[in-house]
Design an enzyme around this catalytic site. Structure first.
Site, PDB file in Angstrom:
ATOM      1  N   ASP A  26       0.850  -1.194   0.000  1.00  0.00           N
ATOM      2  CA  ASP A  26       0.000   0.000   0.000  1.00  0.00           C
ATOM      3  C   ASP A  26       0.882   1.239   0.000  1.00  0.00           C
ATOM      4  O   ASP A  26       1.779   1.356   0.828  1.00  0.00           O
ATOM      5  CB  ASP A  26      -0.898  -0.021   1.253  1.00  0.00           C
ATOM      6  CG  ASP A  26      -1.677   1.273   1.433  1.00  0.00           C
ATOM      7  OD1 ASP A  26      -1.984   1.921   0.415  1.00  0.00           O
ATOM      8  OD2 ASP A  26      -1.982   1.610   2.594  1.00  0.00           O
ATOM      9  N   ASN A  28      -0.607   4.601  -0.450  1.00  0.00           N
ATOM     10  CA  ASN A  28      -1.300   5.852  -0.122  1.00  0.00           C
ATOM     11  C   ASN A  28      -2.022   5.809   1.228  1.00  0.00           C
ATOM     12  O   ASN A  28      -2.863   6.654   1.520  1.00  0.00           O
ATOM     13  CB  ASN A  28      -2.272   6.246  -1.234  1.00  0.00           C
ATOM     14  CG  ASN A  28      -3.396   5.236  -1.374  1.00  0.00           C
ATOM     15  OD1 ASN A  28      -3.318   4.148  -0.817  1.00  0.00           O
ATOM     16  ND2 ASN A  28      -4.431   5.589  -2.101  1.00  0.00           N
ATOM     17  N   ASP A  30      -4.288   3.827   2.594  1.00  0.00           N
ATOM     18  CA  ASP A  30      -5.684   3.438   2.814  1.00  0.00           C
ATOM     19  C   ASP A  30      -5.787   1.974   3.258  1.00  0.00           C
ATOM     20  O   ASP A  30      -6.887   1.428   3.379  1.00  0.00           O
ATOM     21  CB  ASP A  30      -6.547   3.689   1.566  1.00  0.00           C
ATOM     22  CG  ASP A  30      -6.120   2.843   0.375  1.00  0.00           C
ATOM     23  OD1 ASP A  30      -5.105   2.112   0.490  1.00  0.00           O
ATOM     24  OD2 ASP A  30      -6.792   2.906  -0.666  1.00  0.00           O
ATOM     25  N   ASP A  34      -1.796  -1.418  -3.790  1.00  0.00           N
ATOM     26  CA  ASP A  34      -2.145  -0.685  -5.012  1.00  0.00           C
ATOM     27  C   ASP A  34      -1.063  -0.879  -6.071  1.00  0.00           C
ATOM     28  O   ASP A  34      -0.001  -1.453  -5.806  1.00  0.00           O
ATOM     29  CB  ASP A  34      -2.389   0.796  -4.701  1.00  0.00           C
ATOM     30  CG  ASP A  34      -1.376   1.361  -3.717  1.00  0.00           C
ATOM     31  OD1 ASP A  34      -0.164   1.214  -4.000  1.00  0.00           O
ATOM     32  OD2 ASP A  34      -1.765   1.901  -2.656  1.00  0.00           O
ATOM     33  N   ASP A 103      -6.158 -11.598 -14.936  1.00  0.00           N
ATOM     34  CA  ASP A 103      -7.259 -12.500 -14.626  1.00  0.00           C
ATOM     35  C   ASP A 103      -8.462 -12.121 -15.483  1.00  0.00           C
ATOM     36  O   ASP A 103      -8.901 -10.976 -15.458  1.00  0.00           O
ATOM     37  CB  ASP A 103      -7.618 -12.342 -13.138  1.00  0.00           C
ATOM     38  CG  ASP A 103      -7.744 -13.665 -12.440  1.00  0.00           C
ATOM     39  OD1 ASP A 103      -8.551 -14.482 -12.912  1.00  0.00           O
ATOM     40  OD2 ASP A 103      -7.055 -13.877 -11.418  1.00  0.00           O
ATOM     41  N   ASP A 205     -10.547 -17.363 -15.341  1.00  0.00           N
ATOM     42  CA  ASP A 205     -11.254 -17.718 -14.107  1.00  0.00           C
ATOM     43  C   ASP A 205     -12.414 -18.685 -14.381  1.00  0.00           C
ATOM     44  O   ASP A 205     -13.177 -18.487 -15.340  1.00  0.00           O
ATOM     45  CB  ASP A 205     -11.807 -16.419 -13.496  1.00  0.00           C
ATOM     46  CG  ASP A 205     -12.410 -16.622 -12.120  1.00  0.00           C
ATOM     47  OD1 ASP A 205     -11.667 -17.038 -11.218  1.00  0.00           O
ATOM     48  OD2 ASP A 205     -13.614 -16.374 -11.957  1.00  0.00           O
ATOM     49  N   GLU A 260      -8.494 -21.939 -15.320  1.00  0.00           N
ATOM     50  CA  GLU A 260      -8.836 -22.578 -14.042  1.00  0.00           C
ATOM     51  C   GLU A 260      -9.935 -23.582 -14.367  1.00  0.00           C
ATOM     52  O   GLU A 260     -11.037 -23.205 -14.745  1.00  0.00           O
ATOM     53  CB  GLU A 260      -9.347 -21.534 -13.051  1.00  0.00           C
ATOM     54  CG  GLU A 260      -9.620 -22.151 -11.680  1.00  0.00           C
ATOM     55  CD  GLU A 260     -10.452 -21.248 -10.776  1.00  0.00           C
ATOM     56  OE1 GLU A 260     -10.355 -21.402  -9.544  1.00  0.00           O
ATOM     57  OE2 GLU A 260     -11.215 -20.406 -11.279  1.00  0.00           O
ATOM     58  N   HIS A 335      -4.598 -17.765  -4.011  1.00  0.00           N
ATOM     59  CA  HIS A 335      -5.482 -16.924  -3.192  1.00  0.00           C
ATOM     60  C   HIS A 335      -6.752 -17.656  -2.766  1.00  0.00           C
ATOM     61  O   HIS A 335      -7.545 -17.101  -2.017  1.00  0.00           O
ATOM     62  CB  HIS A 335      -5.840 -15.668  -3.980  1.00  0.00           C
ATOM     63  CG  HIS A 335      -6.677 -15.991  -5.187  1.00  0.00           C
ATOM     64  ND1 HIS A 335      -6.179 -16.727  -6.244  1.00  0.00           N
ATOM     65  CD2 HIS A 335      -7.963 -15.737  -5.478  1.00  0.00           C
ATOM     66  CE1 HIS A 335      -7.142 -16.897  -7.137  1.00  0.00           C
ATOM     67  NE2 HIS A 335      -8.235 -16.304  -6.701  1.00  0.00           N
ATOM     68  N   ASP A 336      -6.968 -18.859  -3.279  1.00  0.00           N
ATOM     69  CA  ASP A 336      -8.167 -19.623  -2.926  1.00  0.00           C
ATOM     70  C   ASP A 336      -7.872 -20.759  -1.953  1.00  0.00           C
ATOM     71  O   ASP A 336      -8.755 -21.565  -1.646  1.00  0.00           O
ATOM     72  CB  ASP A 336      -8.792 -20.247  -4.187  1.00  0.00           C
ATOM     73  CG  ASP A 336      -9.413 -19.199  -5.087  1.00  0.00           C
ATOM     74  OD1 ASP A 336      -9.830 -18.141  -4.566  1.00  0.00           O
ATOM     75  OD2 ASP A 336      -9.487 -19.440  -6.299  1.00  0.00           O
TER      76      ASP A 336
HETATM   77  C1  GLC Z   1     -12.177 -18.471  -8.957  1.00  0.00           C
HETATM   78  C2  GLC Z   1     -11.305 -17.485  -8.223  1.00  0.00           C
HETATM   79  C3  GLC Z   1     -11.926 -17.216  -6.886  1.00  0.00           C
HETATM   80  C4  GLC Z   1     -13.281 -16.618  -7.101  1.00  0.00           C
HETATM   81  C5  GLC Z   1     -14.142 -17.492  -7.992  1.00  0.00           C
HETATM   82  C6  GLC Z   1     -15.321 -16.735  -8.514  1.00  0.00           C
HETATM   83  O1  GLC Z   1     -12.215 -19.698  -8.341  1.00  0.00           O
HETATM   84  O2  GLC Z   1      -9.995 -17.971  -8.143  1.00  0.00           O
HETATM   85  O3  GLC Z   1     -11.132 -16.385  -6.098  1.00  0.00           O
HETATM   86  O4  GLC Z   1     -13.919 -16.451  -5.867  1.00  0.00           O
HETATM   87  O5  GLC Z   1     -13.446 -17.930  -9.131  1.00  0.00           O
HETATM   88  O6  GLC Z   1     -14.929 -15.801  -9.484  1.00  0.00           O
HETATM   89 CA    CA Z   2      -3.591   1.892  -1.249  1.00  0.00          CA
END
Ligand code: GLC
Ligand code: CA
Length: 560
Positions: A26, A28, A30, A34, A103, A205, A260, A335-336
């Site tokens: 980050d 700025n 918040d 970013d 993505d 995705d 994916e 991230h999942d």
């Molecule tokens: C994919 C993404 C996930 C998202 C889902 C719906 O699995 O990796 O983070 O919540 O799609 O878009």
């Molecule tokens: Ca920021």
């Protein structure tokens, strides 16, 4: 002989770094990462030796699902910055010889996207058919399960037109109707817009969901959630759509793509990535990620015990698919998922560093394109929070609320879910030991892991034995050895329940990789002369004596 099968492509040789911008840096104040923060860290990214950055969604979004609900595909999310920031970031990456893949979230949009706002206005609106609607006169639509909905119901009633719309994910993520050619044209135009700006490709995705059974047949009530899923993924038009996407977009650019892919099997895999079929280059499946997780309710079920022998088979079976055609991917975190070290290694003080190095040795020595999730290069670990107030993820919050409304045990859910929650992997990057780990100078959107004072990038830069330095070495090793990229893969001592061992061979060069996935010493059964073979890399000075491997040992031998 094996050499003749090699079909070299630049995108097979790359190491991909997945960057979660919201939690990266980050600038700025918040509390939200970013693009300027990414720009600030470009030299760091370059120092890792990675060749491609896959960035999670950075488009305009109300962030119901952290950017996976897009309201404008051609604008940068305000919290992340501006298009000028984006251009500068892309330029900075390219100057460092790093590619950018973005993505592409096109199974659904945000309900705040102008298409959906139009679509819900009237039944004869030109955008009506951009989404899936069910007129209420027909009665209630046949039940469909939704992954992020509080009531687990994929149909949402919309009084405005007395109809229901369909959403596999949250009610703020209505599914696009891919059967409408206009939708597909819009998507291809979006893709070209970004490719023309100079990006290098896309991560697609939930791409298997774009074709689904839109007859919406009634399904028996007693079906499990996981059994519902085939009705809205891997539908009858999926291959046609992907071939069209290839024709309209991919064939016109020298770019990279990775889908994916839910519900793909080793039998159906090549239908997607056989080069001659002109669909995708690669995809990632989930077969190895579900260990210990109950399919019915997303709870962690086995207290961390999982069967390595079965797990090895999964990788072996998948490797065999791609021996002659297509190409795979390899990842242990994103991230999942919860953090790689907590999930597949051991996050105790004694073994965290060792097991993180072991897992990197694995990812970077397999025959597939490696994906490393940010933070894993320093071995970040789970937070395992059991307090609902902590969570930001729509999945956790809505599942919890749903249980609560039904009067079910939501505390038990939290206890178990804590180990696999997605927020485990979304905590801010731990840059240094200053307040908030150097991520922000205010309150971060998701709390920093409390271990940041000792586990951070700065500390690891100063420690030659750190995970970070090991990761860099391992990346270079892969990039300098075609055998580790293209070489054949063969399991060694397959039934060993502690060791994951395999050879990689190309022409006259052969490596043996031995990884101890357990906290106790383990013996390798093999005729290979392990003790006399030179070690190329290891996480121990002496990882093995008389074929007995130290806990979480990782070694690559050169076999002569
Ligand atoms: C994919 C993404 C996930 C998202 C889902 C719906 O699995 O990796 O983070 O919540 O799609 O878009
Ligand atoms: Ca920021």
């Amino acid at each position: 002989m094996y050499q003749q099968l090699i079909n070299k492509k630049w995108w097979k040789e790359k190491v991909v770094y997945q960057l979660y911008p919201r939690s990266f840096k980050d600038t700025n104040g918040d509390g939200i990462g970013d693009l300027k923060g990414v720009i600030e860290k470009l030299d760091y990214i370059q120092s890792l030796g990675v060749d491609v950055v896959w960035m999670n969604p950075i488009f305009e979004s109300p962030n119901d699902d952290m950017g996976y609900d897009i309201s404008d595909y051609k604008a940068i999310m305000k919290e992340f910055g501006s298009m000028e920031d984006f251009d500068e970031m892309l330029k900075g990456l390219h100057e460092r010889d790093i590619k950018l893949i973005m993505d592409l979230v096109v199974n659904h949009t945000s309900d705040e996207h102008p298409w959906f706002k139009e679509s819900r206005k009237s039944r004869d609106n030109p955008y009506r058919d951009y989404y899936h609607w069910w007129d209420a006169e027909k009665g209630e639509p046949p039940y469909r399960w939704s992954i992020f909905d509080e009531q687990s119901n994929a149909w949402k009633y919309d009084a405005c037109t007395n109809s229901y719309y369909f959403h596999i994910f949250s009610e703020k993520q209505p599914d696009l109707n891919w059967e409408n050619p206009k939708v597909r044209e819009e998507v291809y135009a979006i893709m070209k817009f970004w490719l023309d700006k100079g990006i290098d490709g896309f991560r697609l995705d939930v791409i298997a969901c774009i074709s689904k059974d839109t007859n919406f047949p009634a399904l028996p009530k007693e079906m499990e959630a996981s059994e519902w899923f085939p009705y809205y993924a891997q539908g009858p038009n999926l291959h046609d759509y992907l071939q069209e996407m290839h024709r309209e977009v991919f064939s016109k650019y020298d770019c990279m793509n990775v889908g994916e892919m839910s519900f793909v099997t080793t039998e159906s895999a090549l239908l997607f990535v056989d080069e001659e079929r002109n669909e995708l280059q690669s995809f990632y499946h989930f077969d190895h990620t579900g260990v210990g997780v109950s399919k019915e309710n997303f709870m962690y079920s086995d207290e961390g015990n999982w069967d390595l022998v079965e797990w090895k088979k999964i990788f072996d079976n998948w490797d065999k698919v791609f021996v002659e055609k297509g190409w795979g991917t390899i990842y242990l975190g994103n991230h999942d998922m919860s953090r790689m070290v907590s999930r597949f290694g051991n996050d105790s003080e004694a073994f965290r560093t060792l097991s993180a190095k072991m897992l990197h040795t694995f990812i970077l020595s397999m025959r597939a394109t490696p994906y490393i999730y940010n933070g894993d290069e320093i071995g970040m670990v789970n937070t395992n929070h059991t307090n609902i107030e902590y969570y930001q993820d729509v999945y956790t919050i809505n599942y919890y609320n749903g249980l609560k409304q039904k009067g079910e045990d939501c505390e038990a859910f939290l206890q178990s879910h804590a180990k696999i929650s997605r927020d485990n992997a979304r905590t801010p990057m731990q840059w240094d030991s200053s307040l908030q780990a150097g991520f922000t100078n205010s309150n971060p959107w998701l709390a920093v892991h409390s271990n940041y004072t000792s586990l951070n990038v700065a500390a690891q830069e100063n420690d030659p034995d750190s995970v970070l330095h090991y990761f860099r070495k391992m990346v270079q090793l892969r990039k300098n050895n075609e055998t580790l990229i293209y070489g054949s893969f063969e399991l060694v001592d397959q039934s060993n329940a502690q060791l994951f061992a395999y050879t990689r061979q190309l022409n006259n060069e052969q490596f043996l990789v031995v990884l101890n996935f357990s906290a106790t010493p383990a013996i390798l059964q093999t005729d290979i002369q392990v003790d006399s073979s030179p070690i190329i890399i290891s996480n121990y000075a002496t990882p093995c004596q008389n074929k007995v491997f130290e806990p979480y040992a990782a070694v690559i031998y050169k076999i002569q």
